[in-house]
Scaffold this active site. Structure first.
Site, short mmCIF file in Angstrom:
data_model
loop_
_atom_site.label_atom_id
_atom_site.label_comp_id
_atom_site.label_asym_id
_atom_site.label_seq_id
_atom_site.Cartn_x
_atom_site.Cartn_y
_atom_site.Cartn_z
N VAL A 1 46.01 27.37 20.88
CA VAL A 1 46.59 26.02 20.93
C VAL A 1 46.69 25.49 19.50
O VAL A 1 45.70 25.43 18.78
CB VAL A 1 45.72 25.09 21.79
CG1 VAL A 1 46.25 23.66 21.75
CG2 VAL A 1 45.67 25.60 23.23
N TYR B 1 43.86 13.39 22.66
CA TYR B 1 42.46 13.66 22.30
C TYR B 1 41.52 13.18 23.39
O TYR B 1 41.63 12.07 23.91
CB TYR B 1 42.15 12.95 20.98
CG TYR B 1 40.83 13.33 20.35
CD1 TYR B 1 40.57 14.65 19.99
CD2 TYR B 1 39.86 12.37 20.10
CE1 TYR B 1 39.37 15.01 19.40
CE2 TYR B 1 38.65 12.71 19.51
CZ TYR B 1 38.42 14.03 19.17
OH TYR B 1 37.22 14.37 18.58
N GLU C 1 28.96 28.31 26.07
CA GLU C 1 27.92 27.28 26.12
C GLU C 1 27.92 26.63 27.49
O GLU C 1 28.97 26.26 28.02
CB GLU C 1 28.19 26.22 25.04
CG GLU C 1 27.14 25.12 25.00
CD GLU C 1 27.45 24.05 23.97
OE1 GLU C 1 26.64 23.12 23.83
OE2 GLU C 1 28.52 24.13 23.31
N GLU D 1 34.74 19.86 27.72
CA GLU D 1 33.32 20.12 27.47
C GLU D 1 32.50 20.16 28.76
O GLU D 1 31.28 20.30 28.71
CB GLU D 1 32.75 19.07 26.51
CG GLU D 1 33.33 19.18 25.11
CD GLU D 1 32.63 18.29 24.11
OE1 GLU D 1 31.63 17.63 24.49
OE2 GLU D 1 33.06 18.25 22.94
#
Length: 437
Positions: free
Chosen positions: A133, A192, A248, A326
């Protein structure tokens, strides 16, 4: 008698010629067998001819060997170089260069020193799929592509809908030179902290699954990533994973709970909470975990993302949360039945330092090793939004880590760091081929 002697000489000469021909055939046969037994032989010679002096790099201005060894004098010289604007400007390549240069693809790939042949059977039989990206700085992207390019792999490129037309033209022109590099079929307008970042990866996942390439693992990147392992290094580590994923995934801290407890929407161009409106519980009572946007996952994991009804329901639930990149992958990784996933117990939590996907230095985790709170040494470059933009002084520590990629790099900030890292990787590739021979 003279006639008889002449005949004997001719006969002996003929016998000698036959013997010499037989020996030549035997030698050629032996050489052929050697090449068959050692498929890397031709690759090694072809790679040696390519050379390693980077056409964009400050070859005469810095000592990469000393920089990689962490020698203070070499690091100081590199630091001084990057303080001069004229030095940075001398290495900058404008976007339109790639549009013009890629009109002759053969010359472009040769002059830019792409590795256009499989370096080993091991790599050839274990292709990787990439989603990259990007939104600006074609030079950063092209150097990343060159560093990870292999003809057996496949690459999906997503350019932000907000990107400048000149940047899109540069990237699409580059992609047109490679049969295994393509532009994503559906572009997203990147906002964002919103869902658009995840959707861009999912769009590439769908396109990659639709290709004929039987790739084994999926890796997602952005334009300021750069590898710290060779393709062979990655393949060997992924073989050991044997279908497991690496990312993660940890229990969500109290400070991040609001991200998934309230509805978010676009407000004047920013992704914000929608007036305190609360969200309902996650589907199937799934516990929500936290991680980051960058993952190493198996092909079967990607197929589940596209088809598993539980994951599709989770995707819909997550779309109006804050910073969903996330949470989404970290949560899927802990779902029962998802290929390569792990249990929800905290014993299976994995930090970004233990996951292999991506190495990032956050300013609040930096410090000296004697500090109990420090995770890694101080950034030797600069910081952007709390993230280290690596300098040459970070390389010595970086290449000793287990991760596949590191972030962030920027040719406008420290071109020496990228140059020396790419040179290190090319030299490692050659060393690996020599070991195989």
């Amino acid at each position: 008698m003279k006639w008889l002697m002449t005949r004997r000489v001719r006969s002996n000469s003929l016998t000698l010629a036959v013997l010499l021909a037989a020996l030549c055939i035997l030698c050629l046969f032996s050489m052929g067998r050697k090449d068959v037994q050692n498929p890397n032989h031709s690759s090694l010679s072809r790679l040696t001819r390519i050379g390693y002096d980077d056409i964009d790099g400050p070859e005469k201005a810095c000592n990469c060997t000393a920089i990689l060894e962490g020698k203070p004098e070499a690091l100081n010289e590199a630091k001084i170089l990057t303080m001069h604007k004229s030095f940075i400007e001398s290495l900058r390549i404008p976007d339109h260069f790639y549009v013009n240069a890629s009109k002759d693809c053969t010359n472009f790939k040769m002059s830019r020193k792409y590795l256009t042949f499989p370096l080993s059977r091991e790599e050839e039989h274990f292709p990787l799929a990439y989603a990259i990206v990007v939104h600006h700085k074609a030079q950063n992207f092209e150097r990343l592509l060159r560093a990870i390019y292999a003809p057996q792999n496949i690459y999906c490129i997503h350019v932000d809908l907000k990107a400048a037309p000149s940047f899109f033209d540069a990237i699409s022109s580059l992609a047109s030179c490679f049969p295994n590099v393509f532009m994503v079929s559906r572009r997203e307008k990147m906002i964002y902290n919103s869902w658009s970042r995840v959707q861009a990866d999912i769009n590439c996942m769908a396109d990659l699954m639709a290709t004929d390439v039987a790739w084994k693992y999926f890796i997602n990147l952005c334009g300021q990533d750069f590898p710290i392992k060779t393709n062979l290094d990655m393949v060997r580590k992924l073989r050991v994973l044997d279908g497991a994923n690496s990312m993660e995934s940890e229990a969500m801290s109290a400070g991040k709970l609001s991200r998934v407890q309230f509805v978010h929407k676009l407000v004047y161009g920013y992704w914000k909470a929608d007036g305190g409106k609360k969200k309902g519980p996650p589907p199937f009572q799934l516990p929500i975990f936290t991680g980051n946007a960058y993952i190493l996952v198996s092909r079967a994991f990607v197929l589940s993302v596209l088809e598993d009804h539980r994951i599709l329901a989770l995707i819909e639930w997550t779309k109006d949360t804050f910073n969903p990149e996330e949470t989404i992958w970290a949560t899927i990784q802990r779902m029962p039945g998802v290929p390569g996933s792990t249990w929800t117990s905290s014993k299976y939590d994995m930090t970004d330092m233990n996951a292999m996907a991506r190495l990032v230095k956050w300013s609040w985790h930096e410090g000296e090793r004697s500090s109990r709170q420090a995770v890694y040494p101080p950034c030797q470059g600069s910081h952007v939004r709390g993230v280290c933009v690596y300098g040459a002084g970070d390389l010595h520590w970086m290449v000793a880590q287990q991760h596949f990629f590191a972030n962030k790099f920027d040719t406008d900030t420290d071109p020496v760091a990228i140059y020396c890292l790419e040179k290190y990787l090319r030299q490692r590739v050659l060393a690996q081929l020599r070991e195989e021979n």
